[in-house]
Design a protein around this motif. Sequence first.
Motif, short mmCIF file in Angstrom:
data_model
loop_
_atom_site.label_atom_id
_atom_site.label_comp_id
_atom_site.label_asym_id
_atom_site.label_seq_id
_atom_site.Cartn_x
_atom_site.Cartn_y
_atom_site.Cartn_z
N LYS A 253 82.15 65.01 35.32
CA LYS A 253 82.37 66.04 34.30
C LYS A 253 83.03 65.41 33.07
O LYS A 253 83.92 64.58 33.18
CB LYS A 253 83.25 67.15 34.87
N ASN A 254 82.60 65.88 31.89
CA ASN A 254 83.12 65.32 30.64
C ASN A 254 83.16 66.40 29.56
O ASN A 254 82.61 66.25 28.48
CB ASN A 254 82.25 64.13 30.21
N ALA A 255 83.83 67.52 29.91
CA ALA A 255 83.80 68.69 29.03
C ALA A 255 84.37 68.40 27.65
O ALA A 255 83.88 68.91 26.65
CB ALA A 255 84.57 69.84 29.69
N ASP A 256 85.40 67.57 27.56
CA ASP A 256 85.99 67.27 26.26
C ASP A 256 85.35 66.06 25.59
O ASP A 256 85.80 65.62 24.53
CB ASP A 256 87.50 67.05 26.39
N GLU A 257 84.30 65.53 26.21
CA GLU A 257 83.54 64.41 25.66
C GLU A 257 84.42 63.20 25.36
O GLU A 257 84.20 62.46 24.40
CB GLU A 257 82.77 64.84 24.40
N ALA A 258 85.43 63.00 26.21
CA ALA A 258 86.31 61.84 26.04
C ALA A 258 85.59 60.56 26.43
O ALA A 258 85.83 59.49 25.86
CB ALA A 258 87.57 62.01 26.88
N LEU A 259 84.72 60.65 27.42
CA LEU A 259 83.97 59.48 27.89
C LEU A 259 82.70 59.31 27.06
O LEU A 259 82.10 60.28 26.61
CB LEU A 259 83.61 59.65 29.36
N LEU A 260 82.30 58.05 26.90
CA LEU A 260 81.09 57.74 26.16
C LEU A 260 80.20 56.82 26.98
O LEU A 260 80.69 56.01 27.77
CB LEU A 260 81.43 57.06 24.82
N PRO A 261 78.89 56.94 26.83
CA PRO A 261 77.98 56.04 27.54
C PRO A 261 78.28 54.58 27.21
O PRO A 261 78.60 54.24 26.06
CB PRO A 261 76.60 56.46 27.02
N GLY A 262 78.21 53.74 28.23
CA GLY A 262 78.49 52.32 28.05
C GLY A 262 79.89 51.92 28.43
O GLY A 262 80.18 50.72 28.56
N MET A 263 80.79 52.89 28.62
CA MET A 263 82.17 52.57 29.00
C MET A 263 82.22 51.96 30.40
O MET A 263 81.46 52.33 31.29
CB MET A 263 83.04 53.82 28.97
N PHE A 264 83.17 51.03 30.57
CA PHE A 264 83.44 50.42 31.88
C PHE A 264 84.33 51.36 32.68
O PHE A 264 85.25 51.97 32.13
CB PHE A 264 84.12 49.07 31.65
N ALA A 265 84.08 51.50 33.97
CA ALA A 265 84.85 52.42 34.80
C ALA A 265 85.20 51.77 36.14
O ALA A 265 84.46 50.92 36.65
CB ALA A 265 84.07 53.70 35.05
N ARG A 266 86.35 52.18 36.68
CA ARG A 266 86.73 51.84 38.06
C ARG A 266 86.54 53.08 38.91
O ARG A 266 87.10 54.12 38.61
CB ARG A 266 88.18 51.35 38.13
N VAL A 267 85.74 52.94 39.96
CA VAL A 267 85.36 54.09 40.78
C VAL A 267 86.01 53.97 42.15
O VAL A 267 86.04 52.88 42.75
CB VAL A 267 83.83 54.16 40.93
N ASN A 268 86.57 55.08 42.64
CA ASN A 268 87.17 55.15 43.96
C ASN A 268 86.52 56.28 44.74
O ASN A 268 86.34 57.39 44.22
CB ASN A 268 88.68 55.40 43.88
N ILE A 269 86.20 55.98 46.01
CA ILE A 269 85.61 56.99 46.89
C ILE A 269 86.46 57.04 48.16
O ILE A 269 86.59 56.04 48.87
CB ILE A 269 84.16 56.63 47.26
N SER A 270 87.04 58.19 48.43
CA SER A 270 87.85 58.36 49.65
C SER A 270 86.90 58.60 50.83
O SER A 270 86.01 59.44 50.77
CB SER A 270 88.80 59.55 49.50
N VAL A 271 87.11 57.83 51.90
CA VAL A 271 86.26 57.94 53.09
C VAL A 271 87.14 58.08 54.33
O VAL A 271 88.29 57.64 54.35
CB VAL A 271 85.33 56.72 53.23
N GLY A 272 86.59 58.67 55.38
CA GLY A 272 87.33 58.81 56.62
C GLY A 272 88.38 59.91 56.53
O GLY A 272 88.41 60.71 55.60
N THR A 273 89.26 59.94 57.54
CA THR A 273 90.31 60.96 57.62
C THR A 273 91.65 60.36 57.23
O THR A 273 91.84 59.14 57.27
CB THR A 273 90.40 61.51 59.04
#
Length: 370
Positions: A253-273
């Motif tokens: 989601k980017n409702a305020d359009e703070a993010l722009l295409p081409g930006m570098f991102a660090r992604v985290n995915i929580s897995v397990g319990t």
Amino acid sequence: MVIMLLATGAVFGGLYWFQNFKAGIIQKVMASMSNPAQTVSTAVAAQTDWQDKLEAVGSFTAVNGADLALEVSGIVQKISFNSGDTVTTGQTLLELDAQEDIAKLASLQATLDNYHITLERDKAQAAIKAVSQATVDTDIANVKNAQALVDQQKAVVGQKTLKAPFDGRLGIRSANLGEYLTAGTSVVTLQALDPLYVDFYLPQQALSRLKVGQDITATVDVYPGRTFTGQISAINPKVDSTSRNVQVRATVKNADEALLPGMFARVNISVGTVQQLVTLPQTAIIYNPYGDSVFVVDGKAQGDPQHDAVRQVFVKTGGVRGDNVAITSGVKAGDQVVIAGALKLRNGSPVIVDNSKVPPAEDAPAVTDQ
């Protein structure tokens, strides 16, 4: 006589005691010189809520994004937008000079109208057997052909106008009034900014822990401390045969359009319990081929009651979260563990604990420029 014997015994006894006392002092001094107390920093092992995470780096891309261009060449006659404008689908952005094409369209439309009149007249004549059916059929064919030519010319005229194919934000225009544009020349970029895709790669071992719809979080250096949320929208059905990685796409989601295409991102995915695990700063772990270990402050040093001693303990580590690492065995909550200065230690070494300059261990340390 007795007094002399007692005096002599006292003298020899004192000498014997002094020699033993001196030997003990020397022995302690030599021991302290061979194994001096080392200054270390420590942390208390804490039991915290722990959930495994998959981490990756990725790039943001627009759900819809294109560099807009015209299919035909021509001279720019009208520009109907400013750089950075937000536009809607179908909004006219730029027009080329199309006077000649419009005039030709008018001529073809006139021909079509004439064929329609002829067709209607011949139909009326055919009803009273004044003309043959073949004449009517020829009129119908002429109308269809003229209509096709009109439609073709309308398409040519339409190609002289550039319209927004979807809602989004325009970039910086690269065309000017009166300029001659060749076909395919980029006029402006248009990017739909809400939502955005973030594309990243994970090793194939992570496939069993991924599913479409799974929540993810993303952070960017531009906005330290801010987290963007999203869900996995697609998992590539093919693993790269060279890297053995699989491409994953999430929608953010980017409702305020703070993010722009081409930006570098660090992604985290929580897995397990969520589990209750003992955690330590990563600097506490001494990694060796024969096993990982830590030094635990445990009691007083042998022969040196003024200093604490350390005990080397082998541990098993789990996942890593920022500056911290999970310990699955070897250390229990409440143990005082050396986190700095461990390279100079061995089992039983005396230590001096100094925690005056210990930086905090954070689960999500921020990167700052010094």
